[in-house]
Design a protein around this motif. Sequence first.
Motif, PDB file in Angstrom:
ATOM      1  N   GLN A 176     -35.176   5.977  91.006  1.00 19.74           N
ATOM      2  CA  GLN A 176     -36.295   6.828  90.678  1.00 19.74           C
ATOM      3  C   GLN A 176     -36.112   7.456  89.299  1.00 19.74           C
ATOM      4  O   GLN A 176     -37.041   7.590  88.513  1.00 19.74           O
ATOM      5  N   THR A 177     -34.857   7.812  89.021  1.00 23.64           N
ATOM      6  CA  THR A 177     -34.566   8.392  87.714  1.00 23.64           C
ATOM      7  C   THR A 177     -34.823   7.370  86.615  1.00 23.64           C
ATOM      8  O   THR A 177     -35.348   7.703  85.544  1.00 23.64           O
ATOM      9  N   PHE A 178     -34.472   6.130  86.875  1.00 23.28           N
ATOM     10  CA  PHE A 178     -34.686   5.081  85.887  1.00 23.28           C
ATOM     11  C   PHE A 178     -36.180   4.920  85.604  1.00 23.28           C
ATOM     12  O   PHE A 178     -36.605   4.829  84.443  1.00 23.28           O
ATOM     13  N   THR A 179     -36.991   4.902  86.658  1.00 19.35           N
ATOM     14  CA  THR A 179     -38.444   4.821  86.459  1.00 19.35           C
ATOM     15  C   THR A 179     -38.961   6.049  85.725  1.00 19.35           C
ATOM     16  O   THR A 179     -39.833   5.946  84.857  1.00 19.35           O
ATOM     17  N   ASP A 180     -38.408   7.205  86.085  1.00 19.02           N
ATOM     18  CA  ASP A 180     -38.835   8.433  85.409  1.00 19.02           C
ATOM     19  C   ASP A 180     -38.508   8.398  83.926  1.00 19.02           C
ATOM     20  O   ASP A 180     -39.296   8.857  83.090  1.00 19.02           O
ATOM     21  N   ILE A 181     -37.346   7.840  83.605  1.00 14.04           N
ATOM     22  CA  ILE A 181     -36.967   7.747  82.192  1.00 14.04           C
ATOM     23  C   ILE A 181     -37.956   6.871  81.441  1.00 14.04           C
ATOM     24  O   ILE A 181     -38.421   7.210  80.343  1.00 14.04           O
ATOM     25  N   LEU A 182     -38.305   5.722  82.058  1.00 10.54           N
ATOM     26  CA  LEU A 182     -39.270   4.838  81.407  1.00 10.54           C
ATOM     27  C   LEU A 182     -40.623   5.519  81.234  1.00 10.54           C
ATOM     28  O   LEU A 182     -41.249   5.447  80.169  1.00 10.54           O
ATOM     29  N   SER A 183     -41.075   6.213  82.268  1.00 12.95           N
ATOM     30  CA  SER A 183     -42.388   6.854  82.178  1.00 12.95           C
ATOM     31  C   SER A 183     -42.370   8.009  81.184  1.00 12.95           C
ATOM     32  O   SER A 183     -43.340   8.218  80.443  1.00 12.95           O
ATOM     33  N   GLU A 184     -41.278   8.754  81.144  1.00 14.34           N
ATOM     34  CA  GLU A 184     -41.194   9.846  80.171  1.00 14.34           C
ATOM     35  C   GLU A 184     -41.121   9.307  78.742  1.00 14.34           C
ATOM     36  O   GLU A 184     -41.702   9.877  77.820  1.00 14.34           O
ATOM     37  N   ASN A 185     -40.369   8.234  78.589  1.00 12.13           N
ATOM     38  CA  ASN A 185     -40.332   7.607  77.256  1.00 12.13           C
ATOM     39  C   ASN A 185     -41.724   7.139  76.841  1.00 12.13           C
ATOM     40  O   ASN A 185     -42.122   7.282  75.671  1.00 12.13           O
ATOM     41  N   LEU A 186     -42.454   6.559  77.799  1.00 12.94           N
ATOM     42  CA  LEU A 186     -43.810   6.115  77.506  1.00 12.94           C
ATOM     43  C   LEU A 186     -44.698   7.299  77.118  1.00 12.94           C
ATOM     44  O   LEU A 186     -45.498   7.226  76.177  1.00 12.94           O
ATOM     45  N   HIS A 187     -44.522   8.400  77.814  1.00 10.46           N
ATOM     46  CA  HIS A 187     -45.308   9.598  77.509  1.00 10.46           C
ATOM     47  C   HIS A 187     -44.986  10.135  76.124  1.00 10.46           C
ATOM     48  O   HIS A 187     -45.891  10.460  75.329  1.00 10.46           O
ATOM     49  N   SER A 188     -43.699  10.218  75.809  1.00  4.50           N
ATOM     50  CA  SER A 188     -43.317  10.750  74.492  1.00  4.50           C
ATOM     51  C   SER A 188     -43.741   9.802  73.372  1.00  4.50           C
ATOM     52  O   SER A 188     -44.169  10.245  72.298  1.00  4.50           O
ATOM     53  N   LEU A 189     -43.656   8.509  73.634  1.00 12.04           N
ATOM     54  CA  LEU A 189     -44.090   7.553  72.613  1.00 12.04           C
ATOM     55  C   LEU A 189     -45.596   7.634  72.406  1.00 12.04           C
ATOM     56  O   LEU A 189     -46.080   7.567  71.265  1.00 12.04           O
ATOM     57  N   ALA A 190     -46.355   7.781  73.484  1.00  8.93           N
ATOM     58  CA  ALA A 190     -47.803   7.928  73.349  1.00  8.93           C
ATOM     59  C   ALA A 190     -48.146   9.210  72.586  1.00  8.93           C
ATOM     60  O   ALA A 190     -49.113   9.256  71.818  1.00  8.93           O
ATOM     61  N   THR A 191     -47.331  10.242  72.779  1.00  9.67           N
ATOM     62  CA  THR A 191     -47.563  11.497  72.060  1.00  9.67           C
ATOM     63  C   THR A 191     -47.368  11.323  70.558  1.00  9.67           C
ATOM     64  O   THR A 191     -48.149  11.841  69.743  1.00  9.67           O
TER      65      THR A 191
END
Length: 1119
Positions: free
Chosen positions: A380-395
């Motif tokens: 779950q943490t691994f998925t969270d890392i990917l999703s957070e990275n996606l969020h920060s990159l979109a920002t």
Amino acid sequence: MPTIMHQISDPKIAFAYLRPACVLLTKAPTVTDVETLSAQLKEIDDATLQQLQEYVLFPLRFVLKVPGTKKDKLVQAVAEAMSHVLETTCVQSWETLRDLLSELCLCLCTPTDPGKPAETSEELKSAVLRCLDALLHAAYGDIIFKLFEPIMLPGIGSAISLLLALGEKERSRDVQLAALKCLQALTLQCDCTQEHVVPSSQERGALGSTMASFLPGITMAVSRIITGDLRHGHAVTVRAIKVWYRTVGLVMEDAQLQAGEPCRTAPPDLGRLSQLMVHRSQDWVKSTAGRLSSLLKKIISCSSAHQHWRVRLEMVELGEHLLARCSRSMGECVGLLLEALVGAVNDEEPRVRKRCEVVLREVSQRNQSRSSDMNSSSAQTFTDILSENLHSLATSLPRLMRTSDDQKKLFVLNVFLGYLKVLGSQVSVVLNSAAHLQRISKALMQVLELDVMDVRIVEERSYAATIETSSDSYNSYAARIQRRHFLYFTDEKIFSLLMEICRTLGYYGNIYLLTDHFLDLYQQSSAYRKQAAMVLNEIVRGAAGISVATEAQGLESQVWGKSVTQDDLKVAVVSIMEEYTSLNNWHLITVSEETERDRQDQQLLSPSSLLSISNSNVGHTQTNSIQEISSSFGSQTSSPSTSALHQLNSNIWQLCIQLEGIACFAQALGRDFRPLLMTSLYPVLEKAGEETLLVSQAALGSMWDISKACGYPSLKELITENCDYLLNDISLNLQRLSQHPQAPRVLTVMLTHSDCSLLPLVGDIVQDVLMALDLSYQHTAALFCSVLHALLKALARWFPSNSSRTSNSVRPKQNPPHEELFNIRQFMLDHQKEKELAEGIGIEDDLEDLNENRPPLECEDVDDIGGPDVKAELPLHLSVTKDIMERCIHLLSDPSLRLRLKVLDVLELCVCVLSEKENELLPMAHRCWPPLLQRLTADDPLAVLRAFRVLCTLGETCGDFLRRRVSKEVLPKLSSSLLRQAPTSAKAGPVYTHTLNYKLQLAVLQGLGSLCQRLSLGDAELDAVCEACLPYLSCRQPIRLQEAAISVFQHLIQVDPDAFWFTLNELHCPSSYTPPHPDLHPIQLSGMGRARDEFSDNALRLLREEFGSAAETKEQPVS
């Protein structure tokens, strides 16, 4: 010395063989002596040399220890000799290893600063580094690990500093590579093919503890090498990346840190050396991971988009190595490492892409296995890392797209796309987060913003020829697609990548959620409308699986296919199309100024009392009537003239994107899109008739894509198969022109792209239009004239004329001699016969022959003798053409020049279509002659130009019927006009060819010859034409006018060759003619003996080409 065939294997013999050279080296070392010893060493086998290792190394080391300055060549020779010994033997003595390491480092550094490289030759440095590498590989057993004891920290530190300085500052690429390779070997991380000492876990822990003291220096220096000058080549960068991540992996390894720091008590005699030792506590690990994160960020930003694929491949290896060994200790770096891997998912090099997919799959499997061992929090943490990275990159995406270069933009977008592909089906879960969906959508809206300030977009106009394409012209349309200009990027690859991101969102995301969200953005603000439409188009294509790469690289081990059904897709498409084709989003202003046509349209549409066409059936009687309909609709919300340029461009692009969207929806649904044609095809045809070029091209492209997606071979089949409800809509909309002013354009497009099977279906609508013209032509003429023009063009294309008069009217230029004799004989016989008939001889015989040879008449029928004379009914296309020509006669005198020009075009087409029925054409030609004559003689030059073209067409089809009218009423004025303009054109410069007068001269000259030939004019008229055209044979006239004048004379020569042969020879006679008999008078022509003048060249050309005159004239200057 005799040549030794085999290597020496006896130690005693070898000792005796080597002893003289070794002794000589200790006395007076020279380069020659060292080279001699080196050659002898190669003649000793490995086992024997192992026994003599200490003895052989002693004189070589002695040379290095001798005080004073030594020549580079000597040190280089010693290093090369030692390299051979160390490469073939093992170092079993710790003292030898330690001393040799120290001595070799002293050869590389300056005497005053052990950490600074000496100013020596590149060859010397390469030789010493090779020797040092051989020494580290030759260390036998456990003695290598003594290098990493605390007492050796200063020595190891000095060697590491020296190697780092050589790798960073040395200009030679070979020296840099050798220094970095030695650094790998020194830390036991070498990856060459030789055998290496494999440390145990305890030895690896001790090695990691020692290297922790040097980790900051190594990582910082190597980072500078990686991100430094690109001119050192990709090989140095690859080696430096390898040193960086292997060293970090050694010190920050999770297994070592979990096992605990080995118990190492510093000896009491170390003193200050104990301060160099580092204890890898949790605080140290955390602070070090933070510093490594900043260095890693620089390395990734510089190397992940490197031009050479091997560097990018090594970055994938970096991510794999550190994620596999240090994912816990370097938790801060996991996101960066995943970013490096994800950025390579879409790499252009297949080897990089394939390796990245394997690594990502391994990372996913490792996390899944950990989740099964623990509480699934890891995965779950691994998925969270990917999703957070996606969020920060979109920002940060809009900022990066504004400030970065194209290469950086491509890398960032590849990373973005990689995250979506790695998340796979988890994308739909991530997008359920409102924060993620909002951030990603706003990023796409900002990045895809169009540049709408190009004035050419508004200026470009489409004409009838633009939309007339044949069934095989899809490729020609595709070549004319306008390229879009975006505010924040110019590279087409970036746009393709953004569209792939949108398709991937559609493939993995929830189609309902995405459609609703982006439709909300579409409706909320006009600033986002074009971008939202682009995204929606690609989302639908992605949901249908079109142009989507579906590699099995997501977090799940199984491959996820698309989950959207065809029904879901159809629901989404219907909702989007309803929004696209709504009144506010489809009928947008696209023109910048109010033209005469717009004003006339407004006269039709704006008043409260509007005329509309209706086709009503009342009881059993069908009537066409014009009804008055009161309308509360005013004009458009804003006048085009007041619209800002950028708003007009924005409207144009919005329509283009929406038209492309309808084509995308057809591609997504395939044949299931056919039921939706009832609501979508009519709006597309509306835009295909637009005046704005980009919109009409986009609509044509959409029509092509729709026809291919729905299984229609061409546009003709698309329109023919759906013409029933299209014509029904046109008929209804023509009754409400205030709400549907585009209805005539739809009919125009249908006529342009269909065949004759459509004619019976549009008959009622055509009659409605003609009735409207009769009762209210001042309002409806401008609106419906384009429809009539398109109809006539279609009729001319569907029913080509079979008349061949013009082809038979031109006789051969020159007959063979025997045919000329035959013609003269026949002439004499005919003359004799007519003379006898005039005297009354042979009349009876002639009448009998005439009766005998008379062919039977088709209409001779006994039953029909007493019947009425019934006129045969005209075919439908001729009947329609005749009706249209009736209206053209009345409209030829309209005050609007634009309308008169259009009517003249329609009239010309009417003549072409009616030419197959002369009995119908000639009365109509008689009726249209008076207004046509006014256009020819007393109108604007543009109208004269167009009217003359109509006259030429009439001359080709009506022939003798117009001879008297043309000769008396038209030719005198045309001839006087040509004579009046000839001096002006002869003196004018090149700019004159762009004037209206020039175009009128050219058109008259190009059509006058064929007109005179077809009408068989008399001698007086031909003389007048000849006189008017002779000035244009001057070489001072523009070239095209000369060519047109030559064409006139070529036609006139066909009518009366003798007269015009005489005329040309009077102008310029190339040779003298001798009488065949002395009694005949000599021939005297005005052109004989005349000097070459401005008319000579064209006169000679006509004589040669038309009469075969072989005479040549001497080159003389033009008088």
